[in-house]
Design an enzyme around this catalytic site. Structure first.
Site, PDB file in Angstrom:
ATOM      1  N   ARG A  10     -18.402  -8.494  24.836  1.00 21.99           N
ATOM      2  CA  ARG A  10     -18.014  -7.365  23.979  1.00 21.99           C
ATOM      3  C   ARG A  10     -16.595  -6.895  24.309  1.00 21.99           C
ATOM      4  NH1 ARG A  10     -18.413  -1.983  25.132  1.00 21.99           N
ATOM      5  NH2 ARG A  10     -19.966  -2.231  26.770  1.00 21.99           N
ATOM      6  N   HIS A  12     -14.123  -8.460  26.188  1.00 26.33           N
ATOM      7  CA  HIS A  12     -13.004  -9.382  26.431  1.00 26.33           C
ATOM      8  C   HIS A  12     -12.902 -10.598  25.527  1.00 26.33           C
ATOM      9  CE1 HIS A  12     -12.035  -7.020  29.923  1.00 26.33           C
ATOM     10  NE2 HIS A  12     -13.235  -7.207  30.441  1.00 26.33           N
ATOM     11  N   LYS A  41     -10.841   3.596  27.524  1.00 28.24           N
ATOM     12  CA  LYS A  41     -10.600   2.618  28.599  1.00 28.24           C
ATOM     13  C   LYS A  41      -9.087   2.406  28.712  1.00 28.24           C
ATOM     14  CE  LYS A  41     -11.977  -1.851  30.444  1.00 28.24           C
ATOM     15  NZ  LYS A  41     -12.810  -3.059  30.326  1.00 28.24           N
ATOM     16  N   VAL A  43      -6.889   0.117  30.201  1.00 27.36           N
ATOM     17  CA  VAL A  43      -6.284  -1.194  29.929  1.00 27.36           C
ATOM     18  C   VAL A  43      -7.411  -2.179  29.664  1.00 27.36           C
ATOM     19  CG1 VAL A  43      -4.631  -2.946  30.716  1.00 27.36           C
ATOM     20  CG2 VAL A  43      -4.563  -0.662  31.722  1.00 27.36           C
ATOM     21  N   ASN A  44      -7.244  -3.009  28.673  1.00 22.62           N
ATOM     22  CA  ASN A  44      -8.256  -4.028  28.400  1.00 22.62           C
ATOM     23  C   ASN A  44      -7.600  -5.252  27.774  1.00 22.62           C
ATOM     24  OD1 ASN A  44     -11.270  -4.632  28.261  1.00 22.62           O
ATOM     25  ND2 ASN A  44     -10.625  -5.082  26.169  1.00 22.62           N
ATOM     26  N   THR A  45      -8.043  -6.404  28.216  1.00 21.05           N
ATOM     27  CA  THR A  45      -7.505  -7.674  27.717  1.00 21.05           C
ATOM     28  C   THR A  45      -8.537  -8.389  26.858  1.00 21.05           C
ATOM     29  OG1 THR A  45      -6.147  -7.891  29.700  1.00 21.05           O
ATOM     30  CG2 THR A  45      -6.558  -9.910  28.449  1.00 21.05           C
ATOM     31  N   ARG A  86      -2.995  -1.397  26.052  1.00 19.98           N
ATOM     32  CA  ARG A  86      -2.688  -0.347  27.040  1.00 19.98           C
ATOM     33  C   ARG A  86      -2.695   1.009  26.361  1.00 19.98           C
ATOM     34  NH1 ARG A  86      -0.090  -1.317  31.790  1.00 19.98           N
ATOM     35  NH2 ARG A  86       0.112  -3.504  32.296  1.00 19.98           N
ATOM     36  N   HIS A 122     -16.832 -10.342  34.696  1.00 22.61           N
ATOM     37  CA  HIS A 122     -15.690  -9.420  34.744  1.00 22.61           C
ATOM     38  C   HIS A 122     -14.425 -10.213  34.503  1.00 22.61           C
ATOM     39  CE1 HIS A 122     -17.816  -5.995  36.406  1.00 22.61           C
ATOM     40  NE2 HIS A 122     -18.360  -6.789  37.322  1.00 22.61           N
TER      41      HIS A 122
HETATM   42  P1  T3P Z   1     -14.249  -5.231  33.376  1.00 20.91           P
HETATM   43  O1  T3P Z   1     -14.603  -5.212  34.833  1.00 20.91           O
HETATM   44  O2  T3P Z   1     -15.222  -4.502  32.507  1.00 20.91           O
HETATM   45  O3  T3P Z   1     -13.970  -6.604  32.855  1.00 20.91           O
HETATM   46  O4  T3P Z   1      -9.764  -3.633  36.111  1.00 20.91           O
HETATM   47  C1  T3P Z   1     -10.677  -2.712  35.641  1.00 20.91           C
HETATM   48  C2  T3P Z   1     -11.170  -3.078  34.249  1.00 20.91           C
HETATM   49  O5  T3P Z   1     -10.069  -3.114  33.353  1.00 20.91           O
HETATM   50  C3  T3P Z   1     -11.845  -4.430  34.182  1.00 20.91           C
HETATM   51  O6  T3P Z   1     -12.894  -4.357  33.234  1.00 20.91           O
HETATM   52  C4  T3P Z   1     -10.761  -5.332  33.640  1.00 20.91           C
HETATM   53  C5  T3P Z   1      -9.955  -4.397  32.770  1.00 20.91           C
HETATM   54  N1  T3P Z   1      -8.557  -4.798  32.648  1.00 20.91           N
HETATM   55  C6  T3P Z   1      -8.225  -5.707  31.651  1.00 20.91           C
HETATM   56  O7  T3P Z   1      -9.081  -6.140  30.881  1.00 20.91           O
HETATM   57  N2  T3P Z   1      -6.927  -6.101  31.553  1.00 20.91           N
HETATM   58  C7  T3P Z   1      -5.940  -5.671  32.389  1.00 20.91           C
HETATM   59  O8  T3P Z   1      -4.781  -6.087  32.273  1.00 20.91           O
HETATM   60  C8  T3P Z   1      -6.312  -4.732  33.425  1.00 20.91           C
HETATM   61  C9  T3P Z   1      -5.254  -4.232  34.367  1.00 20.91           C
HETATM   62  C10 T3P Z   1      -7.610  -4.327  33.506  1.00 20.91           C
END
Ligand code: T3P
Length: 127
Positions: A10, A12, A41, A43-45, A86, A122
């Protein structure tokens, strides 16, 4: 309840997106994928490859996790296409505004894997 693998997918995996995402990509996707409820949230990739290809990373080279709370990290043998979202200042839950960064960039992706068979649980972002 949502499993860790489902949560990873969901948050990534966005296989469908081909080409450069527009300015609204992150605002729309972060909301659609449930990362703007309660809090934004930061930051998310998103990875723009098939889930099969992302799952395969768990069987590629082991690497230390950048995040000390994570275990069993694996690094993709080949660069994958990603887009990073971001959070912009002044955002509020339910109205989170994001910058689209590194749109469709090709990078090596590291994931923490778990379960049997191994699946990504993760994303381990680089420092
Ligand atoms: P998750 O553990 O749910 O995959 O690092 C903390 C959370 O932020 C972790 O989420 C990963 C996410 N994150 C990204 O997806 N991209 C980034 O560049 C950074 C810095 C964090």
């Amino acid at each position: 309840a949502e499993s860790q693998e489902e949560k990873f997918r969901r948050q990534h995996v966005d296989s469908g997106n081909k080409g450069n995402p527009g300015k609204k990509y992150c605002d729309q996707m972060m909301a659609k994928r449930g990362m703007t409820k309660g809090k934004c949230k930061p930051v998310n990739t998103f990875v723009h490859e098939s889930y099969q290809k992302i799952q395969d990373i768990c069987h590629e080279a082991s690497t230390p996790c950048a995040n000390p709370n994570m275990h069993n990290c694996h690094k993709s043998a080949h660069p994958l296409r990603i887009t990073q979202c971001r959070l912009k200042g002044g955002s509020k839950p339910g109205k989170c505004r994001y910058l689209v960064k590194n749109a469709n960039k090709h990078v090596t992706v590291t994931v923490a894997c778990g379960g049997k068979p191994l699946k990504p649980i993760h994303l381990d972002p680089p420092k």
